[in-house]
Write a protein that holds these residues in place. Sequence first.
Motif, PDB file in Angstrom:
ATOM      1  N   CYS A  53       0.846  -1.210   0.000  1.00  0.00           N
ATOM      2  CA  CYS A  53       0.000   0.000   0.000  1.00  0.00           C
ATOM      3  C   CYS A  53       0.876   1.253   0.000  1.00  0.00           C
ATOM      4  O   CYS A  53       0.627   2.202  -0.755  1.00  0.00           O
ATOM      5  CB  CYS A  53      -0.915   0.006   1.221  1.00  0.00           C
ATOM      6  N   ASN A  98      -6.609  -6.973  -0.666  1.00  0.00           N
ATOM      7  CA  ASN A  98      -5.716  -7.735   0.198  1.00  0.00           C
ATOM      8  C   ASN A  98      -6.295  -9.124   0.440  1.00  0.00           C
ATOM      9  O   ASN A  98      -7.511  -9.280   0.553  1.00  0.00           O
ATOM     10  CB  ASN A  98      -5.546  -7.015   1.539  1.00  0.00           C
ATOM     11  N   THR A 156      -6.916  -2.791   6.027  1.00  0.00           N
ATOM     12  CA  THR A 156      -7.765  -2.604   4.842  1.00  0.00           C
ATOM     13  C   THR A 156      -8.750  -1.451   5.077  1.00  0.00           C
ATOM     14  O   THR A 156      -8.920  -0.566   4.230  1.00  0.00           O
ATOM     15  CB  THR A 156      -8.527  -3.910   4.523  1.00  0.00           C
ATOM     16  N   CYS A 168      -9.991   0.204  -1.127  1.00  0.00           N
ATOM     17  CA  CYS A 168      -9.202  -0.886  -0.543  1.00  0.00           C
ATOM     18  C   CYS A 168     -10.151  -1.866   0.127  1.00  0.00           C
ATOM     19  O   CYS A 168     -10.928  -1.487   1.006  1.00  0.00           O
ATOM     20  CB  CYS A 168      -8.196  -0.326   0.463  1.00  0.00           C
ATOM     21  N   ASN A 169     -10.112  -3.110  -0.327  1.00  0.00           N
ATOM     22  CA  ASN A 169     -10.956  -4.165   0.219  1.00  0.00           C
ATOM     23  C   ASN A 169     -10.124  -5.422   0.441  1.00  0.00           C
ATOM     24  O   ASN A 169      -8.983  -5.506  -0.028  1.00  0.00           O
ATOM     25  CB  ASN A 169     -12.099  -4.487  -0.748  1.00  0.00           C
ATOM     26  N   ALA A 170     -10.715  -6.373   1.138  1.00  0.00           N
ATOM     27  CA  ALA A 170     -10.019  -7.650   1.344  1.00  0.00           C
ATOM     28  C   ALA A 170     -10.957  -8.801   1.025  1.00  0.00           C
ATOM     29  O   ALA A 170     -12.180  -8.678   1.118  1.00  0.00           O
ATOM     30  CB  ALA A 170      -9.539  -7.757   2.795  1.00  0.00           C
ATOM     31  N   THR A 191     -15.939  -0.225  -0.400  1.00  0.00           N
ATOM     32  CA  THR A 191     -14.567  -0.010   0.075  1.00  0.00           C
ATOM     33  C   THR A 191     -14.471  -0.244   1.578  1.00  0.00           C
ATOM     34  O   THR A 191     -15.464  -0.079   2.306  1.00  0.00           O
ATOM     35  CB  THR A 191     -14.028   1.385  -0.336  1.00  0.00           C
ATOM     36  N   THR A 237     -14.262  -6.574   4.022  1.00  0.00           N
ATOM     37  CA  THR A 237     -13.641  -7.902   3.907  1.00  0.00           C
ATOM     38  C   THR A 237     -14.742  -8.879   3.513  1.00  0.00           C
ATOM     39  O   THR A 237     -15.698  -9.074   4.268  1.00  0.00           O
ATOM     40  CB  THR A 237     -12.985  -8.318   5.241  1.00  0.00           C
TER      41      THR A 237
END
Length: 262
Positions: free
Chosen positions: A134, A151, A178, A192-194, A249, A252
């Motif tokens: 990141c 991620n 995240t 940004c996500n997981a 965003t 997870t």
Amino acid sequence: MNESAQTPAQTRNRFAGKVAVVTGSGSGIGRETALAFAREGAEVIVADIDTEGAGRTVTQVEGCGGSAKACRVDVGDADSVREMVELAVRTYGRLDVLHNNAYWAPLDRSVTETSMQEWDRTIAVTLTGVFLGCKYAIPVMIEGGGGAIVNTASVAALAASPRFGAYVAAKGGVVALTRSVAFDYGSAGIRCNAVAPGLIETPATEAVFADPERRAWVTSKLLVGRVGQPTDIANAVLYLASEESAFVTGQTIVVDGGRLIS
Ligand SMILES: NC(=O)c1ccc[n+]([C@@H]2O[C@H](COP(=O)([O-])OP(=O)(O)OC[C@H]3O[C@@H](n4cnc5c(N)ncnc54)[C@H](O)[C@@H]3O)[C@@H](O)[C@H]2O)c1
């Protein structure tokens, strides 16, 4: 019951003109994700500490008519990660997608059995690797008008997992990081996500799936009636990296065949 995962429709082209970096793509989930990005038009940096594995992934991408370049990276090393991002820009001119997926952890260790070296290396690769990805990718993405980071976490971060202390701590950190990255850089055009996989059939889990009894037990616990494949995770990663998830965003997403809720 169908044992195979659904491969993405080959006619889609969601990543044409985009550049993706996938860490840990010399094997397993990362390899499948790199292939999926390339099939949908992305130019891909196949980054792994295992150069032979990365080379094999690049050969597979090229075999599908895609474009990829291998990169040796140790995601636990700041200079190495910075060079990985520089390589993406030098080779393909931009960076749109980062899939932080590499991991390392000792198997079958409770906390009292985990050495300091094992703890440090687990955190360095599995958590600090995500931070470093990141840290170096975000400025480049912002310069290019935005980007998406996905991620790889784990269901082990969300429910107790036996004898896996260092790994669950690192993955818990990935989930929290995240959210933090999504919060800090959303206004700059970074999502940004997981993805949190359940047990997936990869080289890392070979021992589980090679034993017919364990395989049957694992399958019996899954609501979808079959074991998870790397493609199941790649499908979720591509969704989270694509414009289809433009309103998503900091999340997870669990991809585990229903294991966690049962
Ligand atoms: N397979 C599963 O059941 C499962 C479940 C939950 C989460 N996950 C997560 O999915 C991701 C991929 O796992 P997998 O099953 O495909 O494993 P894998 O062992 O097949 O692949 C992991 C890759 O990471 C690479 N790697 C290790 N250390 C590295 C480093 N320092 N720098 C760069 N690359 C490095 C390895 O060389 C390997 O190619 C991991 O983050 C893992 O924690 C997997």
